[in-house]
Design a protein around this motif. Structure first.
Motif, PDB file in Angstrom:
ATOM      1  N   ASP A 192     -11.899  30.557 -45.932  1.00  0.00           N
ATOM      2  CA  ASP A 192     -11.594  29.931 -47.147  1.00  0.00           C
ATOM      3  C   ASP A 192     -10.302  30.331 -47.838  1.00  0.00           C
ATOM      4  O   ASP A 192     -10.190  30.293 -49.054  1.00  0.00           O
ATOM      5  N   VAL A 193      -9.243  30.706 -46.872  1.00  0.00           N
ATOM      6  CA  VAL A 193      -8.036  31.675 -47.468  1.00  0.00           C
ATOM      7  C   VAL A 193      -6.796  30.647 -46.764  1.00  0.00           C
ATOM      8  O   VAL A 193      -7.008  30.189 -45.448  1.00  0.00           O
ATOM      9  N   SER A 194      -5.726  30.826 -47.331  1.00  0.00           N
ATOM     10  CA  SER A 194      -4.462  30.254 -46.707  1.00  0.00           C
ATOM     11  C   SER A 194      -3.836  31.123 -45.781  1.00  0.00           C
ATOM     12  O   SER A 194      -4.135  32.461 -45.750  1.00  0.00           O
ATOM     13  N   CYS A 195      -3.286  30.795 -44.864  1.00  0.00           N
ATOM     14  CA  CYS A 195      -2.445  31.285 -43.525  1.00  0.00           C
ATOM     15  C   CYS A 195      -1.242  31.176 -43.717  1.00  0.00           C
ATOM     16  O   CYS A 195      -0.663  30.015 -43.606  1.00  0.00           O
TER      17      CYS A 195
ATOM     18  N   GLU B 165      -8.139  28.977 -37.847  1.00  0.00           N
ATOM     19  CA  GLU B 165      -9.521  28.530 -38.071  1.00  0.00           C
ATOM     20  C   GLU B 165     -10.248  29.664 -38.479  1.00  0.00           C
ATOM     21  O   GLU B 165     -11.184  29.206 -39.596  1.00  0.00           O
ATOM     22  N   ARG B 166      -9.978  31.009 -38.193  1.00  0.00           N
ATOM     23  CA  ARG B 166     -10.785  32.066 -38.993  1.00  0.00           C
ATOM     24  C   ARG B 166     -10.326  32.205 -40.233  1.00  0.00           C
ATOM     25  O   ARG B 166     -11.247  32.195 -41.153  1.00  0.00           O
ATOM     26  N   CYS B 167      -8.955  31.982 -40.868  1.00  0.00           N
ATOM     27  CA  CYS B 167      -8.784  31.700 -42.159  1.00  0.00           C
ATOM     28  C   CYS B 167      -9.431  30.781 -42.647  1.00  0.00           C
ATOM     29  O   CYS B 167      -9.888  31.017 -43.986  1.00  0.00           O
TER      30      CYS B 167
ATOM     31  N   GLY C 114      -0.541  29.664 -32.544  1.00  0.00           N
ATOM     32  CA  GLY C 114      -1.998  29.044 -32.330  1.00  0.00           C
ATOM     33  C   GLY C 114      -2.887  28.929 -33.383  1.00  0.00           C
ATOM     34  O   GLY C 114      -2.550  29.415 -34.531  1.00  0.00           O
ATOM     35  N   PHE C 115      -3.942  28.452 -32.884  1.00  0.00           N
ATOM     36  CA  PHE C 115      -5.062  27.981 -34.112  1.00  0.00           C
ATOM     37  C   PHE C 115      -6.189  28.827 -34.380  1.00  0.00           C
ATOM     38  O   PHE C 115      -6.821  28.805 -35.369  1.00  0.00           O
TER      39      PHE C 115
END
Length: 285
Positions: free
Chosen positions: A104-107, A98-100, A93-94
């Motif tokens: 400003d961090v990678s997921c 979106e929270r990441c 899911g997104f």
């Protein structure tokens, strides 16, 4: 232009409540030339990063007590040094992505493409490790990074097995089973469960035997163990179970076997990051 060889080795802090994931990722990063430290929950991350901030933080989203994204929010107030962060999740899911993005961090998602995404991220941060990273994937399969935790139940009572499999049906965890300590030891070596739940009394062995075997074997020594018993255990037995075994932790919890399993599921929630309540069906995210 690459970094000077005289510069310190990049430090990477790996945080996940699944000890098997931590072990696999830590071993891979160490072989790639990084200075590796590990944590099993958000509180440990805050303490370790506050004392000595890492260059890279690899952190699971859903952990007990303080989850990964909440930990990042706290870190901003504790650590002034910039930290490259890779957030790891087994949830589709997104929403998390979106929270990441807001942090400003990678997921990175656990599953089939984990190692490709993870190592691509490392190469972008430290190009001088690109050759070592490329070599690490040559000629051998990458270890599996599981989306869901594995719980190994050890009990010779088939009724208990049926109860657990029913309760775990909607839990989001994979349940493994062994009838005694000998079977459990070899299954733990092969399957690398996230946590082991064992009865104290079993044919051919007991929980003390299983703990000793697990803690004396590198592949299994860090797997958390919860001991159950249908009868009250004496204080000497409880001490032997709780005391460190060859320098490693003893049983994480000793609980009375009970039909509603509430205390056990609360312990699993703390160890594996389950959310929800037992009546409604616990869900691992």
């Amino acid at each position: 232009m690459g970094k000077s060889s005289k510069e310190p080795v990049p430090r990477i802090l790996i945080a996940d409540d699944d000890p098997c994931v931590v072990s696999v990722v830590a071993d891979r990063c160490a072989r790639l030339g990084f200075d590796v430290e590990t944590a099993s929950n958000g509180l440990q991350v805050l303490i370790k990063a506050g004392e000595q901030p890492p260059d890279i933080l690899v952190i699971d989203v859903h952990m007990p007590e303080v989850d990964g994204l909440m930990t990042l929010a706290y870190l901003r107030d504790i650590v002034r040094k910039p930290i490259h962060v890779m957030v790891v999740t087994g949830s589709p899911g997104f929403e998390i992505a979106e929270r990441c993005e807001g942090f400003d961090v990678s997921c990175i998602h656990k599953g089939r493409n984990f190692w490709t995404e993870f190592e691509t991220g490392l190469v972008m941060l430290y190009p001088e490790h690109a050759a070592a990273i490329a070599r690490s994937g040559d000629g051998s399969a990458s270890p599996e990074i599981r989306k869901r935790p594995r719980v190994l139940l050890v009990d010779d009572d088939i009724a208990v097995k049926r109860l657990f499999f029913h309760r775990f049906a909607n839990l989001g965890a994979d349940l493994l089973y062994a009838a005694d300590g000998v079977q459990a030891y070899w299954k733990a070596r092969r399957e690398q469960p996230s946590v082991i739940v064992t009865d104290y009394n079993m044919p051919n062995s007991n929980a003390e035997y299983l703990l000793a075997r697990l803690r004396s074997t590198p592949q299994t020594r860090s797997i958390p163990v919860i001991v159950q018993s249908g009868r009250r255990l004496s204080e000497p037995i409880r001490r032997r179970l709780s005391e460190p075994v060859p320098g490693q932790a003893g049983a994480m919890r000793i609980i009375r076997k009970c039909a509603d399993a509430g205390e056990l599921f609360e312990a699993l929630q703390r160890l594996c990051g389950f959310t929800g309540n037992l009546e409604g069906g616990l869900i691992y995210q």
